[in-house]
Design an enzyme around this catalytic site. Structure first.
Site, PDB file in Angstrom:
ATOM      1  N   THR A 236       7.349  68.274  36.749  1.00  0.00           N
ATOM      2  CA  THR A 236       7.359  67.097  35.876  1.00  0.00           C
ATOM      3  C   THR A 236       7.585  67.508  34.428  1.00  0.00           C
ATOM      4  O   THR A 236       6.906  68.398  33.923  1.00  0.00           O
ATOM      5  CB  THR A 236       6.020  66.341  36.027  1.00  0.00           C
ATOM      6  N   CYS A 324       3.114  91.085  21.089  1.00  0.00           N
ATOM      7  CA  CYS A 324       2.766  91.661  22.385  1.00  0.00           C
ATOM      8  C   CYS A 324       2.281  93.098  22.256  1.00  0.00           C
ATOM      9  O   CYS A 324       1.501  93.561  23.053  1.00  0.00           O
ATOM     10  CB  CYS A 324       3.974  91.634  23.321  1.00  0.00           C
TER      11      CYS A 324
END
Ligand SMILES: *Cc1c(COP(=O)(O)O)cnc(C)c1O
Length: 379
Positions: A236, A324
């Site tokens: 969705t 990161c």
């Protein structure tokens, strides 16, 4: 004083974007796949956002696939092309300075039997077109080279790369995340097949992005389930965030020139302040062919962990290269690709500014660095 200068890691969400998101969340909550009126209302918001975004990038609405962000877009682009085209060859080309959401996918594909060439970069962070030409083979099916580097700001010659790849069967993908809001993006003029975008690098929300897929590009879709995104990415749609991303892109596109002038000025003020304070530093990258919001500096007097900690204690939020690798002692793979095994891979900081930063703030940052420099001299 609190200074945020880590806008390449993420941005705040612009107030107008927040308004769009909250209004869609409460007033246009329909599932775009439902056929009743409330569903059709949601569909209409989604369609409008797609049309606007497509227009900003000079794509057609059908060529835009919404995703959960750049990590998903990069995974889809690279795996999708590799798997769909492996009958034509198993050779892939990328650069050694890509974001981990690109590099780690290539590492995985190597384990699965693909062969990957990692293009080197020079000490300013640029790939060589000659090296690319030599690396291209008959069995090359994909070239993925980022547009603007998120650690040092280097801008690759995307149009030239596309030109080189155009005489070849290989598909060309670029991670364009850092360029939105800083360069006008026209995917047709750039002649790319795939272009990655994520909203939270240009004052949109986190967790939403897109992949531009040029019409007829052979790609295997990765997310299976319902028939959303014309059966190309099931799940969705996050209509509120997609509408927010569309608003953020509109604001970003409208302000490119003004914001770049301001950012270039702030960078200069920052460099002047460091020089006036007699702080030793060197630039990692290039002063001209660079993203205007990023500056990566080598400070040959302190390791980066210590510097980041002291800066943070004094309210300055910056990072060492990509988010990161921050917090780990690993040297940046981008700086290693540029300089090899050199102390500067562990003594450099990325500052990434926004039009919201002030002269006072960048001077404050320089003053805090001066304190660290003095401390280290006394030790
Ligand atoms: C931030 C960033 C990504 C990852 O984006 P997410 O939306 O957080 O997955 C990928 N590439 C570059 C160049 C980035 O700066």
């Amino acid at each position: 004083m609190k200074v945020y200068a880590d806008f390449a890691a993420t941005t705040n969400v612009a107030p107008d974007v927040v308004s769009v998101i909250t209004s869609v969340l409460s007033d246009h909550y329909g599932n775009a796949s439902s056929i009743h009126s409330i569903g059709r209302d949601g569909r209409s918001v989604l369609d409008q956002a797609r049309s606007k975004i497509a227009k900003h990038l000079n794509a057609t609405p059908r060529e835009i696939i919404f995703t959960s962000g750049a990590t998903e877009s990069n995974n889809l682009a690279i795996k999708g092309v590799a798997y769909q085209n492996q009958h034509k060859g198993m050779h892939l080309i990328t650069s050694s300075i890509e974001h981990h959401s690109v590099l780690h996918v290539f590492h995985q594909l190597e384990k699965e039997g693909f062969e990957v060439t990692y293009l080197s970069v020079d000490d300013k962070g640029f790939i060589s077109l000659d090296e690319l030409r030599n690396a291209l083979r008959e069995d090359t099916i994909l070239v993925s080279v980022m547009f603007g580097n998120n650690e040092v700001g280097s801008l690759q010659p995307i149009e030239e790369i596309a030109e080189v790849v155009s005489n070849h069967q290989a598909i060309f993908h670029t991670d364009g995340v850092q360029t939105i809001g800083h360069l006008p993006i026209d995917v047709k003029a750039l002649k790319v097949d795939l272009f990655t975008v994520t909203a939270h690098k240009f004052y949109g929300p986190k967790g939403v992005g897109l992949l531009y897929i040029k019409d007829k590009t052979p790609i295997q879709f990765q997310q299976l389930g319902g028939s959303q995104e014309t059966k190309r990415r099931a799940g969705t749609e996050n209509i509120a965030y997609i509408a927010g991303m569309s608003k953020a892109m509109e604001i970003a596109s409208d302000n490119i020139e003004q914001s770049n002038i301001q950012l270039t000025h702030l960078k200069q003020i920052f460099i002047n302040a460091l020089q006036n304070l007699d702080i030793p530093f060197e630039l990692n990258g290039d002063m001209n062919l660079t993203l205007p919001h990023i500056i990566n500096l080598y400070f040959p007097f302190s390791d980066v962990e210590k510097m980041l900690t002291i800066l943070d204690m004094n309210g300055v939020c910056v990072s060492s290269g990509s988010a990161c690798t921050a917090g780990s002692i690993e040297p940046s793979h981008v700086l290693t690709a540029m300089y090899g095994d050199h102390p500067r891979t562990k003594q450099s900081i990325r500052f990434s500014f926004s039009h919201q930063n002030t002269e006072e703030e960048v001077i404050y940052i320089a003053e805090q660095i001066k304190k660290i420099y003095e401390m280290n001299r006394k030790e």
